[in-house]
Design a protein around this motif. Sequence first.
Motif, PDB file in Angstrom:
ATOM      1  N   LEU A  23       0.839  -1.206   0.000  1.00  0.00           N
ATOM      2  CA  LEU A  23       0.000   0.000   0.000  1.00  0.00           C
ATOM      3  C   LEU A  23       0.868   1.249   0.000  1.00  0.00           C
ATOM      4  N   HIS A  24       1.949   1.203   0.791  1.00  0.00           N
ATOM      5  CA  HIS A  24       2.863   2.357   0.802  1.00  0.00           C
ATOM      6  C   HIS A  24       3.476   2.560  -0.590  1.00  0.00           C
ATOM      7  N   SER A  27       1.105   4.274  -2.876  1.00  0.00           N
ATOM      8  CA  SER A  27       0.533   5.540  -2.411  1.00  0.00           C
ATOM      9  C   SER A  27       1.212   6.774  -2.986  1.00  0.00           C
ATOM     10  N   PRO A  29       2.181   9.081  -6.243  1.00  0.00           N
ATOM     11  CA  PRO A  29       1.664   9.281  -7.600  1.00  0.00           C
ATOM     12  C   PRO A  29       2.599   8.751  -8.695  1.00  0.00           C
ATOM     13  N   LEU A  32       2.573   4.944  -8.553  1.00  0.00           N
ATOM     14  CA  LEU A  32       1.292   4.436  -9.044  1.00  0.00           C
ATOM     15  C   LEU A  32       1.244   4.516 -10.571  1.00  0.00           C
ATOM     16  N   PHE A  94      -3.224 -11.178  -2.192  1.00  0.00           N
ATOM     17  CA  PHE A  94      -4.270 -10.180  -1.905  1.00  0.00           C
ATOM     18  C   PHE A  94      -5.254 -10.127  -3.081  1.00  0.00           C
ATOM     19  N   LEU A  97      -6.935  -6.913  -4.860  1.00  0.00           N
ATOM     20  CA  LEU A  97      -6.391  -5.642  -4.372  1.00  0.00           C
ATOM     21  C   LEU A  97      -5.778  -4.807  -5.501  1.00  0.00           C
ATOM     22  N   VAL A 101      -7.106  -1.197  -6.949  1.00  0.00           N
ATOM     23  CA  VAL A 101      -6.331   0.045  -6.976  1.00  0.00           C
ATOM     24  C   VAL A 101      -6.272   0.602  -8.402  1.00  0.00           C
ATOM     25  N   ALA A 104      -9.594   2.060  -9.281  1.00  0.00           N
ATOM     26  CA  ALA A 104      -9.792   3.305  -8.544  1.00  0.00           C
ATOM     27  C   ALA A 104      -8.993   4.445  -9.176  1.00  0.00           C
ATOM     28  N   ALA A 105      -7.789   4.143  -9.630  1.00  0.00           N
ATOM     29  CA  ALA A 105      -6.945   5.168 -10.250  1.00  0.00           C
ATOM     30  C   ALA A 105      -7.570   5.660 -11.554  1.00  0.00           C
ATOM     31  N   GLN A 108     -10.548   7.806 -10.721  1.00  0.00           N
ATOM     32  CA  GLN A 108     -10.126   9.129 -10.233  1.00  0.00           C
ATOM     33  C   GLN A 108      -9.685  10.025 -11.389  1.00  0.00           C
ATOM     34  N   ARG A 111     -12.721  11.423 -12.984  1.00  0.00           N
ATOM     35  CA  ARG A 111     -13.357  12.465 -12.176  1.00  0.00           C
ATOM     36  C   ARG A 111     -12.586  13.773 -12.234  1.00  0.00           C
ATOM     37  N   VAL A 112     -11.265  13.666 -12.106  1.00  0.00           N
ATOM     38  CA  VAL A 112     -10.436  14.871 -12.089  1.00  0.00           C
ATOM     39  C   VAL A 112     -10.493  15.575 -13.444  1.00  0.00           C
TER      40      VAL A 112
ATOM     41  N   LEU B  19      -7.038   9.030  -4.062  1.00  0.00           N
ATOM     42  CA  LEU B  19      -6.625   7.638  -3.907  1.00  0.00           C
ATOM     43  C   LEU B  19      -5.261   7.512  -3.239  1.00  0.00           C
ATOM     44  N   GLU B  20      -4.294   8.318  -3.696  1.00  0.00           N
ATOM     45  CA  GLU B  20      -2.943   8.205  -3.159  1.00  0.00           C
ATOM     46  C   GLU B  20      -2.935   8.469  -1.647  1.00  0.00           C
ATOM     47  N   SER B  27      -1.468   2.512   4.720  1.00  0.00           N
ATOM     48  CA  SER B  27      -0.193   1.782   4.616  1.00  0.00           C
ATOM     49  C   SER B  27       0.549   1.671   5.946  1.00  0.00           C
TER      50      SER B  27
END
Lengths: 114, 114
Positions: A23-24, A27, A29, A32, A94, A97, A101, A104-105, A108, A111-112, B19-20, B27
């Motif tokens: 997750l770290h 996290s 940008p 990712l 996982f 998972l 992610v 979700a990216a 996002q 949306r942005v 998300l980030e 995390s």
Amino acid sequence: MTAADPRALEHPTRGEIRLEAVLHALSDPVRLRIVRELADTGSELSCSHFDLPVTKSTTTHHFRVLRESGVIQQGYRGTAKMSDLRRADLDALFPGLLDGVLTAATAQDARVAS
Amino acid sequence: MTAADPRALEHPTRGEIRLEAVLHALSDPVRLRIVRELADTGSELSCSHFDLPVTKSTTTHHFRVLRESGVIQQGYRGTAKMSDLRRADLDALFPGLLDGVLTAATAQDARVAS
């Protein structure tokens, strides 16, 4: 890359991969973005493939965080350092998972942009 | 908590949640533990409910990271500071992500314990 390769890079085994570290790793940008590009491509890519808005040393740092967390595997092909997602390992550890992610990216981004 | 409450705490709106930042908030092992406990309980909990292996100021920091990333909402009930998961917001923005992380955390616990 073989075990005898003096340039072999350290990777966690599947059993050593930890959710918190994954997750770290995801996290940031830039990291990712690297992961999404690897997922979209579906095959290994050379580090030089990525056009990232950071310095070379920062790029190296980001790839190391991804590798040491178990998100990607890296190895040399001649002089090229190749990276690939450890999708099989992540999906086994996982389920859902990584895809969650990535979805979700994408959501996002939509949306942005709207 | 109302907008007029002088102790009102700042929260991102649903549209401001990124998300980030959510992944970063999740995390950390202590923060992930808080989120799992809130998810298991399914209702808001007082900060004093949590028995965490860190100092009070570190606990406050972790709750702030969770709140400012949009993972939890916090408000006062009298003198008690209550926290609750923003599940509706997270599920709307990133369908399946929170459940994916919670499932992955449970799976990891089972692996580490075995």
